[in-house]
Design a protein around this motif. Structure first.
Motif, PDB file in Angstrom:
ATOM      1  N   GLU A   1       9.356   9.700   2.658  1.00 15.49           N
ATOM      2  CA  GLU A   1       8.593  10.940   2.872  1.00 15.49           C
ATOM      3  C   GLU A   1       7.226  10.652   3.476  1.00 15.49           C
ATOM      4  O   GLU A   1       6.790  11.336   4.401  1.00 15.49           O
ATOM      5  CB  GLU A   1       8.386  11.681   1.555  1.00 15.49           C
ATOM      6  N   LEU A   2       6.557   9.646   2.938  1.00 17.11           N
ATOM      7  CA  LEU A   2       5.222   9.306   3.432  1.00 17.11           C
ATOM      8  C   LEU A   2       5.276   8.786   4.864  1.00 17.11           C
ATOM      9  O   LEU A   2       4.412   9.121   5.689  1.00 17.11           O
ATOM     10  CB  LEU A   2       4.572   8.272   2.515  1.00 17.11           C
ATOM     11  N   ALA A   3       6.282   7.986   5.191  1.00 15.44           N
ATOM     12  CA  ALA A   3       6.408   7.461   6.545  1.00 15.44           C
ATOM     13  C   ALA A   3       6.688   8.587   7.537  1.00 15.44           C
ATOM     14  O   ALA A   3       6.079   8.644   8.619  1.00 15.44           O
ATOM     15  CB  ALA A   3       7.516   6.408   6.602  1.00 15.44           C
ATOM     16  N   ILE A   4       7.571   9.500   7.182  1.00 14.77           N
ATOM     17  CA  ILE A   4       7.870  10.637   8.061  1.00 14.77           C
ATOM     18  C   ILE A   4       6.619  11.476   8.273  1.00 14.77           C
ATOM     19  O   ILE A   4       6.305  11.889   9.392  1.00 14.77           O
ATOM     20  CB  ILE A   4       9.030  11.483   7.486  1.00 14.77           C
ATOM     21  N   GLU A   5       5.884  11.718   7.208  1.00 15.12           N
ATOM     22  CA  GLU A   5       4.633  12.483   7.307  1.00 15.12           C
ATOM     23  C   GLU A   5       3.645  11.780   8.243  1.00 15.12           C
ATOM     24  O   GLU A   5       2.996  12.418   9.072  1.00 15.12           O
ATOM     25  CB  GLU A   5       4.018  12.654   5.926  1.00 15.12           C
TER      26      GLU A   5
ATOM     27  N   LYS B   1       0.835  -1.216   0.000  1.00 13.69           N
ATOM     28  CA  LYS B   1       0.000   0.000   0.000  1.00 13.69           C
ATOM     29  C   LYS B   1       0.865   1.260   0.000  1.00 13.69           C
ATOM     30  O   LYS B   1       0.580   2.229  -0.708  1.00 13.69           O
ATOM     31  CB  LYS B   1      -0.933   0.006   1.206  1.00 13.69           C
ATOM     32  N   LEU B   2       1.907   1.241   0.804  1.00 12.51           N
ATOM     33  CA  LEU B   2       2.812   2.390   0.881  1.00 12.51           C
ATOM     34  C   LEU B   2       3.529   2.592  -0.450  1.00 12.51           C
ATOM     35  O   LEU B   2       3.646   3.727  -0.931  1.00 12.51           O
ATOM     36  CB  LEU B   2       3.823   2.186   2.012  1.00 12.51           C
ATOM     37  N   THR B   3       3.968   1.519  -1.055  1.00 12.69           N
ATOM     38  CA  THR B   3       4.639   1.590  -2.355  1.00 12.69           C
ATOM     39  C   THR B   3       3.711   2.165  -3.411  1.00 12.69           C
ATOM     40  O   THR B   3       4.096   3.044  -4.188  1.00 12.69           O
ATOM     41  CB  THR B   3       5.137   0.194  -2.778  1.00 12.69           C
ATOM     42  N   GLU B   4       2.469   1.705  -3.421  1.00 10.33           N
ATOM     43  CA  GLU B   4       1.492   2.192  -4.406  1.00 10.33           C
ATOM     44  C   GLU B   4       1.174   3.666  -4.187  1.00 10.33           C
ATOM     45  O   GLU B   4       1.098   4.446  -5.128  1.00 10.33           O
ATOM     46  CB  GLU B   4       0.210   1.352  -4.341  1.00 10.33           C
ATOM     47  N   ARG B   5       1.002   4.061  -2.950  1.00  6.36           N
ATOM     48  CA  ARG B   5       0.725   5.473  -2.669  1.00  6.36           C
ATOM     49  C   ARG B   5       1.901   6.358  -3.065  1.00  6.36           C
ATOM     50  O   ARG B   5       1.719   7.425  -3.657  1.00  6.36           O
ATOM     51  CB  ARG B   5       0.397   5.665  -1.192  1.00  6.36           C
ATOM     52  N   ALA B   6       3.098   5.910  -2.754  1.00  5.02           N
ATOM     53  CA  ALA B   6       4.297   6.674  -3.122  1.00  5.02           C
ATOM     54  C   ALA B   6       4.369   6.831  -4.635  1.00  5.02           C
ATOM     55  O   ALA B   6       4.670   7.916  -5.141  1.00  5.02           O
ATOM     56  CB  ALA B   6       5.541   5.978  -2.582  1.00  5.02           C
ATOM     57  N   ARG B   7       4.075   5.768  -5.360  1.00  2.00           N
ATOM     58  CA  ARG B   7       4.091   5.826  -6.824  1.00  2.00           C
ATOM     59  C   ARG B   7       3.038   6.814  -7.338  1.00  2.00           C
ATOM     60  O   ARG B   7       3.327   7.668  -8.166  1.00  2.00           O
ATOM     61  CB  ARG B   7       3.827   4.436  -7.413  1.00  2.00           C
TER      62      ARG B   7
END
Length: 64
Positions: free
Chosen positions: A28-32, A14-20
């Protein structure tokens, strides 16, 4: 400071797809997400303290 974070495969996907989709890095997404969680926790504490200050204002005035 460096840190290794092991995610379950489903969450990583899910994180990979959102980042893409967003054109951002997973980092960046994890820090956010961590910052958002911290901000929510701080708001909850501030809300509880504000409520206590209001509900116990008479007692607090007496103690001054």
């Amino acid at each position: 400071m460096a840190m290794t974070l092991r995610l379950p495969d489903s969450l990583d996907a899910k994180l990979t797809e959102r980042a893409r989709r967003e054109g951002r890095s997973k980092q960046e997404l994890a820090i956010e997400a961590f910052r958002d969680a911290q901000n929510r926790a701080e708001l909850q504490v501030e809300d509880v303290l504000a409520e206590l200050m209001e509900s116990d204002a008479e007692i607090l005035d007496y103690l001054k």
